[in-house]
Design an enzyme around this catalytic site. Structure first.
Site, PDB file in Angstrom:
ATOM      1  N   CYS A   1       0.822  -1.233   0.000  1.00  0.00           N
ATOM      2  CA  CYS A   1       0.000   0.000   0.000  1.00  0.00           C
ATOM      3  C   CYS A   1       0.844   1.266   0.000  1.00  0.00           C
ATOM      4  O   CYS A   1       0.332   2.354  -0.284  1.00  0.00           O
ATOM      5  CB  CYS A   1      -0.941   0.009   1.195  1.00  0.00           C
ATOM      6  SG  CYS A   1      -2.009  -1.420   1.256  1.00  0.00           S
TER       7      CYS A   1
ATOM      8  N   HIS B   1      -3.213   7.102   2.865  1.00  0.00           N
ATOM      9  CA  HIS B   1      -3.661   5.828   2.299  1.00  0.00           C
ATOM     10  C   HIS B   1      -5.043   5.522   2.880  1.00  0.00           C
ATOM     11  O   HIS B   1      -5.254   5.608   4.091  1.00  0.00           O
ATOM     12  CB  HIS B   1      -2.660   4.730   2.649  1.00  0.00           C
ATOM     13  CG  HIS B   1      -3.185   3.353   2.381  1.00  0.00           C
ATOM     14  ND1 HIS B   1      -3.788   3.018   1.190  1.00  0.00           N
ATOM     15  CD2 HIS B   1      -3.226   2.226   3.161  1.00  0.00           C
ATOM     16  CE1 HIS B   1      -4.161   1.748   1.247  1.00  0.00           C
ATOM     17  NE2 HIS B   1      -3.837   1.256   2.425  1.00  0.00           N
TER      18      HIS B   1
ATOM     19  N   ASN C   1     -10.357  -0.124   0.302  1.00  0.00           N
ATOM     20  CA  ASN C   1      -8.895  -0.012   0.291  1.00  0.00           C
ATOM     21  C   ASN C   1      -8.378  -0.501  -1.067  1.00  0.00           C
ATOM     22  O   ASN C   1      -8.474  -1.684  -1.377  1.00  0.00           O
ATOM     23  CB  ASN C   1      -8.344  -0.866   1.434  1.00  0.00           C
ATOM     24  CG  ASN C   1      -6.835  -0.861   1.515  1.00  0.00           C
ATOM     25  OD1 ASN C   1      -6.160  -0.425   0.585  1.00  0.00           O
ATOM     26  ND2 ASN C   1      -6.299  -1.360   2.610  1.00  0.00           N
TER      27      ASN C   1
HETATM   28  O1  UT7 Z   1      -3.750  -1.502   3.754  1.00  0.00           O
HETATM   29  C1  UT7 Z   1      -3.703  -2.209   4.955  1.00  0.00           C
HETATM   30  C2  UT7 Z   1      -4.773  -3.263   4.974  1.00  0.00           C
HETATM   31  N1  UT7 Z   1      -5.320  -3.652   6.199  1.00  0.00           N
HETATM   32  C3  UT7 Z   1      -5.959  -2.859   7.097  1.00  0.00           C
HETATM   33  O2  UT7 Z   1      -6.022  -1.664   6.973  1.00  0.00           O
HETATM   34  C4  UT7 Z   1      -6.646  -3.542   8.233  1.00  0.00           C
HETATM   35  C5  UT7 Z   1      -6.622  -2.758   9.517  1.00  0.00           C
HETATM   36  N2  UT7 Z   1      -7.551  -3.346  10.459  1.00  0.00           N
HETATM   37  C6  UT7 Z   1      -8.873  -3.084  10.413  1.00  0.00           C
HETATM   38  O3  UT7 Z   1      -9.313  -2.302   9.584  1.00  0.00           O
HETATM   39  C7  UT7 Z   1      -9.758  -3.734  11.433  1.00  0.00           C
HETATM   40  O4  UT7 Z   1      -8.964  -4.481  12.338  1.00  0.00           O
HETATM   41  C8  UT7 Z   1     -10.831  -4.660  10.787  1.00  0.00           C
HETATM   42  C9  UT7 Z   1     -11.864  -3.832  10.085  1.00  0.00           C
HETATM   43  C10 UT7 Z   1     -10.184  -5.641   9.808  1.00  0.00           C
HETATM   44  C11 UT7 Z   1     -11.532  -5.481  11.863  1.00  0.00           C
HETATM   45  O5  UT7 Z   1     -12.100  -4.619  12.836  1.00  0.00           O
HETATM   46  P1  UT7 Z   1     -11.877  -4.903  14.394  1.00  0.00           P
HETATM   47  O6  UT7 Z   1     -12.635  -3.888  15.120  1.00  0.00           O
HETATM   48  O7  UT7 Z   1     -10.383  -4.951  14.630  1.00  0.00           O
HETATM   49  O8  UT7 Z   1     -12.557  -6.312  14.571  1.00  0.00           O
HETATM   50  P2  UT7 Z   1     -11.927  -7.711  15.020  1.00  0.00           P
HETATM   51  O9  UT7 Z   1     -11.002  -8.259  13.980  1.00  0.00           O
HETATM   52  O10 UT7 Z   1     -11.383  -7.580  16.396  1.00  0.00           O
HETATM   53  O11 UT7 Z   1     -13.223  -8.609  15.070  1.00  0.00           O
HETATM   54  C12 UT7 Z   1     -14.300  -8.343  15.965  1.00  0.00           C
HETATM   55  C13 UT7 Z   1     -15.415  -9.333  15.678  1.00  0.00           C
HETATM   56  C14 UT7 Z   1     -14.937 -10.779  15.599  1.00  0.00           C
HETATM   57  O12 UT7 Z   1     -15.952 -11.594  16.167  1.00  0.00           O
HETATM   58  P3  UT7 Z   1     -15.807 -12.155  17.683  1.00  0.00           P
HETATM   59  O13 UT7 Z   1     -14.541 -12.955  17.670  1.00  0.00           O
HETATM   60  O14 UT7 Z   1     -15.707 -10.924  18.539  1.00  0.00           O
HETATM   61  O15 UT7 Z   1     -17.051 -12.922  17.856  1.00  0.00           O
HETATM   62  C15 UT7 Z   1     -14.854 -11.063  14.125  1.00  0.00           C
HETATM   63  O16 UT7 Z   1     -15.048 -12.438  13.811  1.00  0.00           O
HETATM   64  O17 UT7 Z   1     -15.994  -9.058  14.396  1.00  0.00           O
HETATM   65  C16 UT7 Z   1     -16.026 -10.261  13.615  1.00  0.00           C
HETATM   66  N3  UT7 Z   1     -15.910  -9.895  12.209  1.00  0.00           N
HETATM   67  C17 UT7 Z   1     -16.963  -9.588  11.438  1.00  0.00           C
HETATM   68  N4  UT7 Z   1     -18.283  -9.526  11.711  1.00  0.00           N
HETATM   69  C18 UT7 Z   1     -19.098  -9.155  10.710  1.00  0.00           C
HETATM   70  C19 UT7 Z   1     -14.779  -9.793  11.455  1.00  0.00           C
HETATM   71  N5  UT7 Z   1     -15.091  -9.433  10.201  1.00  0.00           N
HETATM   72  C20 UT7 Z   1     -16.431  -9.290  10.167  1.00  0.00           C
HETATM   73  C21 UT7 Z   1     -17.351  -8.916   9.167  1.00  0.00           C
HETATM   74  N6  UT7 Z   1     -18.661  -8.866   9.475  1.00  0.00           N
HETATM   75  N7  UT7 Z   1     -16.952  -8.606   7.912  1.00  0.00           N
END
Ligand code: UT7
Length: 323
Positions: A113, A250, A280
């Site tokens: 990125c 970004h 993204n």
């Molecule tokens: O260019 C660089 C590319 N990458 C990034 O920029 C990623 C940076 N990170 C993020 O943007 C965030 O960490 C995410 C958007 C990917 C995830 O958000 P989060 O607030 O960190 O959520 P999490 O990974 O801690 O997940 C929380 C919950 C989980 O469920 P449990 O374990 O609490 O029951 C996940 O399984 O949300 C669940 N979850 C979803 N639920 C509905 C993860 N993805 C999804 C989804 N829809 N798409």
């Protein structure tokens, strides 16, 4: 001393729009979850006739037109991408053929990125050595071909698209200062495997060529790393946030951008955000945003503009330019 300065911008996005509601039919997710956790509402997904090099060429043609240069006046084509449709030849060579830039040499760079930022730094060095050069710098990705559409942790985040700039030289405008970083020890927080090696002894246990990510770790690192890169750059240049006309980061997640704004006291109106529209798009996100800002006449002569990014590698950095 001459600096790389942007003399034309362009962008090209696939026609197909995929909304969060559309994704609800593919994986166990919801519009509410995606919007509240990422700020993304929709993304563009490439279809027939929209290979990476074709999007890149579309963006390039717009930028060339704005710069009012002929394709055969371009000396160098740099494409920042990690999703070329072929590993070899480079995407840049396909662009060269597509737009008829027969006098250019062409190659790809991969800093995930951060590719566009790294490319702008590279272009600045070419211009310092040879101020007569015209450089076409493109960020272009077809990430939809490399995400696992069954993995809700990743597939909701990404989109396809391309942005391009034509770069000329100036002694009083253009790239002013840059801070780039990498830390390969953190590779496994965000990565995509290559196609399998032909040598069976080198083959890894892999899930295929798909993006793998530790979302939370990437999130924390993104905020910390960009904040520090920006602080250092402003300190070195004796500037404050008040001196900045616009920040073009970004576009990965609106929460990352909000945190960055809070920590650095960047007013909302100075932070360019379009992640809601495109998701993204990796190396394409900054040049697409730059083109939008330019075409919306948000940028004015002599504005100080700050670009910043983070991505797989890890790679990250910040760059200041006088518009
Ligand atoms: O260019 C660089 C590319 N990458 C990034 O920029 C990623 C940076 N990170 C993020 O943007 C965030 O960490 C995410 C958007 C990917 C995830 O958000 P989060 O607030 O960190 O959520 P999490 O990974 O801690 O997940 C929380 C919950 C989980 O469920 P449990 O374990 O609490 O029951 C996940 O399984 O949300 C669940 N979850 C979803 N639920 C509905 C993860 N993805 C999804 C989804 N829809 N798409």
């Amino acid at each position: 001393m001459n600096h790389a300065t942007v003399i034309g911008t362009g962008s090209c996005l696939p026609k197909r729009i995929v909304t969060n509601r559309d994704l609800e039919r593919i994986v166990d997710t919801s519009d509410e979850w995606i919007t509240s956790r990422t700020g993304i509402k929709k993304r563009r997904i490439a279809g027939a006739g929209e290979e990476n090099f074709q999007l890149a060429s579309g963006a390039a043609q717009q930028a060339i037109e704005m710069a009012a240069v002929a394709a055969d006046e371009i000396d160098l084509i740099l494409v920042a991408t990690f999703t070329p449709h072929m590993t070899m030849p480079s995407c840049a060579c396909f662009v060269q053929a597509e737009i008829g830039a027969e006098n250019a040499f062409a190659y790809d760079i991969n800093a995930a990125c951060s590719g566009f930022l790294y490319g702008l730094d590279l272009a600045d060095k070419y211009i310092a050595a040879n101020p007569d050069m015209k450089i076409l710098l493109i960020g272009s990705e077809t990430l939809s071909a490399r995400v696992n559409w069954q993995d809700r942790n990743t597939c909701i985040l990404f989109g396809d698209g391309a942005g391009a700039v034509v770069i000329g030289s100036s002694s009083d405008r253009g790239v002013r200062a840059v801070n780039l970083y990498s830390d390969g020890r953190l590779w496994n927080l965000l990565y995509m495997n290559s196609a399998k090696s032909m040598n069976p002894e080198l083959q890894q246990d892999q899930h295929g060529c798909q993006i793998e990510m530790s979302g939370r770790d990437v999130f924390k690192f993104a905020v910390r790393s960009m904040e520090e890169a920006i602080r250092q750059l402003l300190r070195r240049e004796n500037l404050t946030v008040d001196d900045l006309a616009l920040v073009i980061p970004h576009q990965a997640n609106v929460r990352i951008l909000n945190k960055l704004s809070e920590r650095l006291s960047i007013p909302k109106e100075k932070m360019f955000v379009n992640v809601d529209q495109y998701g993204n798009t990796s190396a394409a996100s900054i040049p697409i945003a730059l083109d939008e800002a330019n075409r919306q006449n948000i940028l004015h002569g002599d504005d100080t503009v700050l670009l910043c990014s983070f991505g797989g590698g890890f790679t990250w950095g910040a760059l200041l330019m006088q518009w």
